[in-house]
Design an enzyme around this catalytic site. Structure first.
Site, short mmCIF file in Angstrom:
data_model
loop_
_atom_site.label_atom_id
_atom_site.label_comp_id
_atom_site.label_asym_id
_atom_site.label_seq_id
_atom_site.Cartn_x
_atom_site.Cartn_y
_atom_site.Cartn_z
N HIS A 218 0.80 -1.23 0.00
CA HIS A 218 0.00 0.00 0.00
C HIS A 218 0.83 1.29 0.00
CE1 HIS A 218 0.93 0.16 4.29
NE2 HIS A 218 0.59 1.44 4.25
C1 UD1 Z 1 -2.04 6.21 5.17
C2 UD1 Z 1 -0.79 6.76 5.85
C3 UD1 Z 1 0.27 5.66 5.86
C4 UD1 Z 1 -0.24 4.39 6.49
C5 UD1 Z 1 -1.55 3.98 5.83
C6 UD1 Z 1 -2.15 2.82 6.57
C7 UD1 Z 1 -0.34 9.16 5.55
C8 UD1 Z 1 0.46 10.16 4.82
N1 UD1 Z 1 -0.24 7.89 5.11
O1 UD1 Z 1 -1.71 5.91 3.83
O2 UD1 Z 1 1.39 6.11 6.62
O3 UD1 Z 1 0.71 3.38 6.32
O4 UD1 Z 1 -2.48 5.06 5.87
O5 UD1 Z 1 -3.05 2.10 5.82
O6 UD1 Z 1 -1.02 9.49 6.49
N2 UD1 Z 1 -8.94 5.14 0.55
C9 UD1 Z 1 -10.19 4.58 0.40
N3 UD1 Z 1 -10.86 4.29 1.54
C10 UD1 Z 1 -10.39 4.53 2.79
C11 UD1 Z 1 -9.13 5.11 2.90
C12 UD1 Z 1 -8.40 5.41 1.77
O7 UD1 Z 1 -10.65 4.33 -0.70
O8 UD1 Z 1 -11.08 4.22 3.77
C13 UD1 Z 1 -8.16 5.41 -0.70
C14 UD1 Z 1 -8.42 6.81 -1.26
O9 UD1 Z 1 -8.38 6.71 -2.65
C15 UD1 Z 1 -7.22 7.59 -0.76
C16 UD1 Z 1 -6.13 6.54 -0.76
O10 UD1 Z 1 -6.76 5.33 -0.38
O11 UD1 Z 1 -6.93 8.68 -1.59
C17 UD1 Z 1 -5.00 6.84 0.20
O12 UD1 Z 1 -5.49 7.06 1.54
P1 UD1 Z 1 -4.66 7.97 2.56
O13 UD1 Z 1 -5.26 7.87 3.89
O14 UD1 Z 1 -4.44 9.32 1.99
O15 UD1 Z 1 -3.24 7.31 2.55
P2 UD1 Z 1 -2.83 5.78 2.75
O16 UD1 Z 1 -2.14 5.36 1.50
O17 UD1 Z 1 -3.98 4.99 3.21
N1 UDP Z 2 -4.26 -5.01 8.76
C1 UDP Z 2 -5.59 -5.38 8.88
N2 UDP Z 2 -6.23 -5.82 7.76
C2 UDP Z 2 -5.63 -5.91 6.55
C3 UDP Z 2 -4.27 -5.51 6.44
C4 UDP Z 2 -3.61 -5.06 7.57
O1 UDP Z 2 -6.16 -5.33 9.96
O2 UDP Z 2 -6.29 -6.31 5.57
C5 UDP Z 2 -3.56 -4.53 9.96
C6 UDP Z 2 -2.21 -5.14 10.21
O3 UDP Z 2 -2.32 -6.34 10.91
C7 UDP Z 2 -1.50 -4.06 10.99
C8 UDP Z 2 -2.09 -2.79 10.44
O4 UDP Z 2 -3.31 -3.15 9.78
O5 UDP Z 2 -1.77 -4.14 12.37
C9 UDP Z 2 -1.13 -2.22 9.48
O6 UDP Z 2 -1.74 -1.26 8.72
P1 UDP Z 2 -1.18 -0.80 7.30
O7 UDP Z 2 -0.45 -1.91 6.66
O8 UDP Z 2 -2.35 -0.25 6.59
O9 UDP Z 2 -0.26 0.42 7.69
P2 UDP Z 2 1.24 0.59 8.24
O10 UDP Z 2 1.44 -0.32 9.39
O11 UDP Z 2 2.17 0.31 7.10
O12 UDP Z 2 1.28 2.03 8.60
#
Ligand code: UD1
Ligand code: UDP
Length: 382
Positions: A218
């Protein structure tokens, strides 16, 4: 004492379960916790699913900021959090990790003299191109109590000038740094048994007693660059078919969106028709624990998942050039392969079915959350 906890992205919601549990079980007479959800993540399977299964109190406020550019998203959070802080007047604000929700919380509180408690402080990738690295550095330097999950985190903070003087009462100019263990280790220990009892995902996927690989992707660096995303999916396809092992991929919404933009029609077709790549929607934490416990191997760019692979004693390929969780790489349990197909293949050969790996206790005693609550009371209560 009243604390406000900021959550927003999936990993923060999960992390918050540990502190909420400690408050409920040990500190309910002394600590009142008010939860503010920024709404950074909002899909049912990225947010709502976690509250009931992890017994997290429903947020008192939801700012519903949704997705957006970094500036727009952070700005909306900042304005919303400040308003709540001015009304609620908490004694401290708790933030987790390194997302935009983290930095917005830290900045909103510190500007109006509310002490910031940063959980997961001190972690560094030394790659400032990562939005998360910027968020963590800023938040650490605005915090009054900094709880680092690792010794390396404490060292990183010392290098950035954090000095301890126990004779002076802590405040933003005299912050205190702790090495306290990892609240996600607390959570993984606590929910492991619950997952055994409640998750049926392995049976549903027809993977009982069968070898499989868990993968998650991701990171914006990977999803938003066609070359990198292509290399990662080509490597997954090749590993699946060479080892004849299914790869289960709970797909983050960002990756789902960017696969259509950045992968060729041909590659998308191969992924869809592959007998080995099983793409599923994001799963609950109890289900992801079941996947982590039952998998033979993990391939991920997630900070949380690489560490949970270690907790559940699974070797791991990290799809990044570097990691903040350097301990698991130094100990040989994980290898950083970037999005480089050759490195990924070599690392898979080196780690898959490797019987010589050891998993020492690097992340505390499972009681980090209690320690943090006690220190918030000790240091911030007048
Ligand atoms: C964010 C965090 C990242 C973390 C990740 C966990 C920042 C800068 N990044 O990244 O550090 O590892 O969350 O998962 O804060 N979207 C949906 N539905 C949702 C959420 C997101 O469709 O419920 C899609 C949208 O298109 C959005 C994209 O995902 O634009 C990115 O979401 P965003 O929260 O901006 O960043 P993450 O890549 O999720
Ligand atoms: N996780 C979850 N469901 C999923 C994938 C990840 O509950 O389908 C959990 C995972 O076990 C971990 C957390 O989400 O505890 C990690 O989140 P993510 O990978 O989105 O973000 P990061 O840790 O890289 O910030």
């Amino acid at each position: 004492m009243k604390i406000i906890t900021i959550i927003g992205a999936r990993p923060q919601i999960i992390k918050s379960a540990a502190i909420s549990r400690a408050v409920r079980e040990k500190y309910s007479d002394e600590l009142e916790e008010i939860i503010v959800h920024t709404g950074q993540h909002y899909d049912e399977n990225m947010s709502a699913v976690f509250f009931d299964e992890l017994n997290i109190p429903r947020p008192h406020y939801n700012l519903n900021v949704g997705s957006g550019s970094h500036g727009a998203q952070t700005a909306k959070m900042l304005a919303g959090i400040e308003k709540i802080l001015l009304e609620e007047k908490p004694d401290a604000l708790v933030v987790y990790g390194d997302t935009n929700s983290t930095v917005a919380g830290g900045l909103a509180a510190s500007k109006i003299y509310i002490p910031v408690v940063h959980i997961e402080a001190g972690l560094r990738s030394f790659n400032k191109r990562m939005p998360e690295e910027q968020n963590r550095i800023l938040c650490d330097h605005l915090s009054t109590l900094l709880f680092s999950p690792t010794k390396q985190g404490v060292e990183n903070l010392k290098r950035e000038g954090f000095r301890q003087d126990d004779a002076i009462k802590v405040d933003i100019d005299h912050p205190k740094v702790y090495h306290c263990g990892d609240i996600m280790y607390d959570n993984s220990l606590y929910f492991s048994k619950v997952s055994d009892d409640k998750s049926s995902l392995i049976q549903e996927l027809d993977l009982t007693d069968k070898p499989f690989i868990l993968s998650t992707v991701h990171r914006n660096d990977n999803t938003d660059d066609p070359k990198r995303l292509t290399a990662i999916f080509e490597a997954l396809l090749e590993i699946g078919s060479k080892s004849q092992t299914p790869i289960v991929l709970p797909l983050h919404p960002r990756t789902k969106k960017m696969m259509d933009v950045n992968l060729s029609v041909e590659l998308l077709g191969k992924i869809k028709n592959s007998a080995f790549i099983k793409i599923i929607p994001p799963v609950s934490f109890l289900d992801v624990i079941a996947l982590e416990k039952n998998a033979d191997f993990v391939i991920t760019d997630s900070g949380g998942v690489q560490k949970e692979a270690f907790f559940f004693q699974k070797p791991c390929i990290i799809l990044r050039p570097e990691t903040e969780w350097i301990e698991i790489v130094k100990n040989g349990n994980a290898i950083c392969c970037d999005a480089d197909k050759n490195k990924i293949h070599r690392a898979f050969e080196q780690l898959y079915k490797n019987q010589n790996l050891t998993y020492p206790n690097l992340f505390g005693d499972g009681k980090a959350a209690e320690f943090i609550c006690q220190e918030i009371l000790n240091q911030i209560r007048c």
